[in-house]
Design a protein around this motif. Structure first.
Motif, PDB file in Angstrom:
ATOM      1  N   TYR A  53       0.840  -1.208   0.000  1.00  0.00           N
ATOM      2  CA  TYR A  53       0.000   0.000   0.000  1.00  0.00           C
ATOM      3  C   TYR A  53       0.870   1.251   0.000  1.00  0.00           C
ATOM      4  CZ  TYR A  53      -3.442   3.375   1.865  1.00  0.00           C
ATOM      5  OH  TYR A  53      -4.260   4.457   2.081  1.00  0.00           O
ATOM      6  N   ASN A  54       1.836   1.294   0.913  1.00  0.00           N
ATOM      7  CA  ASN A  54       2.657   2.496   1.054  1.00  0.00           C
ATOM      8  C   ASN A  54       3.526   2.753  -0.168  1.00  0.00           C
ATOM      9  OD1 ASN A  54       1.684   3.013   3.652  1.00  0.00           O
ATOM     10  ND2 ASN A  54       3.228   1.732   4.619  1.00  0.00           N
ATOM     11  N   LEU A  55       4.033   1.690  -0.805  1.00  0.00           N
ATOM     12  CA  LEU A  55       4.923   1.866  -1.947  1.00  0.00           C
ATOM     13  C   LEU A  55       4.177   2.406  -3.161  1.00  0.00           C
ATOM     14  CD1 LEU A  55       7.754   1.587  -3.094  1.00  0.00           C
ATOM     15  CD2 LEU A  55       7.275  -0.812  -3.607  1.00  0.00           C
ATOM     16  N   ALA A  58       3.258   5.976  -2.495  1.00  0.00           N
ATOM     17  CA  ALA A  58       4.384   6.911  -2.562  1.00  0.00           C
ATOM     18  C   ALA A  58       4.746   7.295  -3.991  1.00  0.00           C
ATOM     19  CB  ALA A  58       5.597   6.310  -1.853  1.00  0.00           C
ATOM     20  N   VAL A  59       4.916   6.296  -4.844  1.00  0.00           N
ATOM     21  CA  VAL A  59       5.454   6.594  -6.181  1.00  0.00           C
ATOM     22  C   VAL A  59       4.400   7.179  -7.113  1.00  0.00           C
ATOM     23  CG1 VAL A  59       7.249   4.833  -5.984  1.00  0.00           C
ATOM     24  CG2 VAL A  59       5.059   4.238  -7.041  1.00  0.00           C
ATOM     25  N   GLY A  80     -10.548   8.027  -8.119  1.00  0.00           N
ATOM     26  CA  GLY A  80      -9.733   7.494  -7.037  1.00  0.00           C
ATOM     27  C   GLY A  80     -10.573   6.907  -5.914  1.00  0.00           C
ATOM     28  N   LEU A  81     -11.689   7.566  -5.589  1.00  0.00           N
ATOM     29  CA  LEU A  81     -12.589   7.027  -4.568  1.00  0.00           C
ATOM     30  C   LEU A  81     -13.149   5.667  -4.980  1.00  0.00           C
ATOM     31  CD1 LEU A  81     -14.621  10.239  -3.624  1.00  0.00           C
ATOM     32  CD2 LEU A  81     -13.008   9.033  -2.144  1.00  0.00           C
ATOM     33  N   ALA A 112      -3.423   7.363  -3.542  1.00  0.00           N
ATOM     34  CA  ALA A 112      -2.607   8.429  -4.128  1.00  0.00           C
ATOM     35  C   ALA A 112      -3.485   9.430  -4.867  1.00  0.00           C
ATOM     36  CB  ALA A 112      -1.559   7.831  -5.071  1.00  0.00           C
ATOM     37  N   MET A 113      -4.457   8.937  -5.623  1.00  0.00           N
ATOM     38  CA  MET A 113      -5.368   9.828  -6.353  1.00  0.00           C
ATOM     39  C   MET A 113      -6.212  10.660  -5.399  1.00  0.00           C
ATOM     40  SD  MET A 113      -6.503   6.925  -9.138  1.00  0.00           S
ATOM     41  CE  MET A 113      -7.620   7.921 -10.112  1.00  0.00           C
TER      42      MET A 113
END
Length: 473
Positions: A53-55, A58-59, A80-81, A112-113
């Protein structure tokens, strides 16, 4: 609908997305022990459950901003939702660790979105004289999600099942998306440009580093797989540095690295989140595996740690305006390092909650000083024309720091301990938290290298019309 009503809807709908995305960074922490038992997940599986999730989050922060500028920020935010909601359903339906990790990657794309475009929509909807109050509310909602994440996760896991930490996102996201399209004014920018090779190279390089750290314990640190992944990651990151010096619109402009405040501030914030995310990964498990607490009880006890953010962070921001960020970042990270060192030297199988309270509160105060002041230091160090880019880089460094921090500390945990029993977990936890203390200390050194605030200088706020400014969450 009048203007006041429309603006209320903008605040509410962007806050909903921010809350969900921020909450999911932490809410899973309370469920890790349950997921390990239910899915037969290994230590590596648990690590990827968090880091996948975090990776991706992040990018894809800056690419999501560019996509919103091209397609329309409200439309992309609504998409994104939907992505986040559907990926959450996929997480809940996962029958194995591999499927869960895959869906967490997709969930990070949606996050991210949502996080990127939500802030952009909010800033573009409000006039400058009213923007501060709106951004303050947005930040308060995000802070509430951070503070309550372990408690919410524990309550859901105890009262229902771990799958419900994901199911709860589904109706919220699917109901909010059409409201965004109807009630939030659209905004675009034709000036946005994306460094696609830079994004790909950075993602591949970080993935290679994490892969080597994850596989080192099981495959052997000198195995061909691990050495090959590490060397490949190094080559790709060198390629990233080479490309950034030649790209027309670089993801990380090399000229900014020559600005001491920018470079030192980003190192400090990366180390802050490296230690913080490691604590998120292990603290809840410690209370459940060693102290025998339920997920709800563990989440409630963690409020002594996460709740400090709501109290200390606003005061830290105001104090930074008077004395500058350098002393607060340095002191904050020193406190976080001291708290983790305290934890590492005193943890045992006879752990009582009072034994954890001091490290929790001290570490919470430290990170609550370091995070807002570290971000402010980065944007204050650059010229007005670079504030948007600096904000985007800073947000990316925060998430990548968290990814790498978990990878390092989990590797240490797996080398010196494990899940064979409480004593084995304590051995691993001790090594992991001492490694996190070292990361915090490194961040404190970087904080001490920040330039002193010039008399009369104030922290800069990202502009509205660019690409990366949307990432300054």
């Amino acid at each position: 609908m009048d203007e006041k009503g429309r603006l209320r809807w903008v605040v509410a709908l962007t806050a909903v997305g921010s809350f969900m995305a921020a909450l999911d960074t932490l809410v899973v922490a309370s469920a890790l022990s349950t997921i390990r038992h239910d899915l037969g997940a290994s230590l590596a599986d648990l690590e990827w459950t968090v880091n996948a999730y975090n990776l991706s989050f992040a990018v894809l922060l800056v690419p999501a901003a560019v996509l919103g500028d091209r397609w329309g920020r409200a439309r992309t935010y609504a998409a994104g939702l939907v992505v986040f909601a559907l990926a959450s359903a996929g997480c809940a339906l996962s029958g194995g660790a591999g499927a869960l990790v895959s869906m967490r990657v997709v969930q990070g794309v949606g996050a991210a979105m949502v996080m990127t475009l939500g802030l952009a929509l909010l800033t573009s909807a409000f006039p400058a004289e009213r923007r501060g109050a709106a951004l303050g509310l947005f930040s308060a909602v995000t802070g509430l999600a951070v503070a309550s994440g372990p408690l919410v996760g524990g309550a859901v896991v105890d009262g229902l099942a771990w799958q419900w930490i994901f199911w709860l996102n589904v109706p919220v996201g699917l109901l909010a998306a059409p409201l965004v399209l109807r009630l939030v004014p659209e905004a675009r920018s034709s000036q946005s440009r994306l460094d696609v090779p830079g994004v790909v190279l950075l993602a591949a390089g970080v993935l290679g580093v994490v892969w080597a750290l994850v596989r080192g314990g099981s495959s052997g640190w000198t195995s061909a797989e691990v050495v090959g992944a590490a060397l490949g990651a190094l080559a790709v990151l060198v390629g990233f540095a080479w490309w950034e010096g030649r790209a027309a619109a670089p993801l990380l402009p090399p000229r900014l690295l020559r600005v001491r405040g920018f470079a030192a501030g980003n190192v400090a914030i990366a180390c802050t989140f490296a230690a913080l995310f490691s604590a998120v990964f292990f603290y809840g498990q410690l209370l459940q595996v060693v102290s025998g607490q339920s997920p709800l009880d563990a989440g409630l006890r963690l409020m002594a740690w996460t709740g400090t953010f709501l109290v200390v962070a606003p005061a830290a921001g105001a104090l930074a305006d008077r004395i500058g960020e350098r002393p607060l970042v340095t002191v904050g990270l020193t406190l976080q390092a001291a708290a983790m060192l305290w934890f590492g030297l005193t943890v045992g199988t006879d752990l009582a909650y009072l034994d954890t309270l001091g490290p929790f509160v001290l570490g919470g105060i430290g990170v609550s000083l370091a995070i807002p002041c570290g971000q402010s230091a980065v944007v204050a160090a650059v010229a007005d024309r670079d504030v948007a880019t600096a904000s985007g880089v800073n947000a990316t460094m925060r998430e990548l720091g968290g990814v790498l921090g978990i990878a390092v500390t989990v590797a240490v945990f797996g080398t010196v301990g494990g899940y064979a029993g409480p004593a084995d977990f304590v051995d691993g936890f001790r090594g992991a938290v001492l490694a996190a203390a070292a990361l915090s200390a490194l961040g404190a050194v970087a904080g001490a290298l920040l330039p002193a605030r010039r008399p009369g200088a104030v922290a800069q706020v990202p502009a509205v019309a660019g690409v990366s400014e949307a990432v300054a969450a």
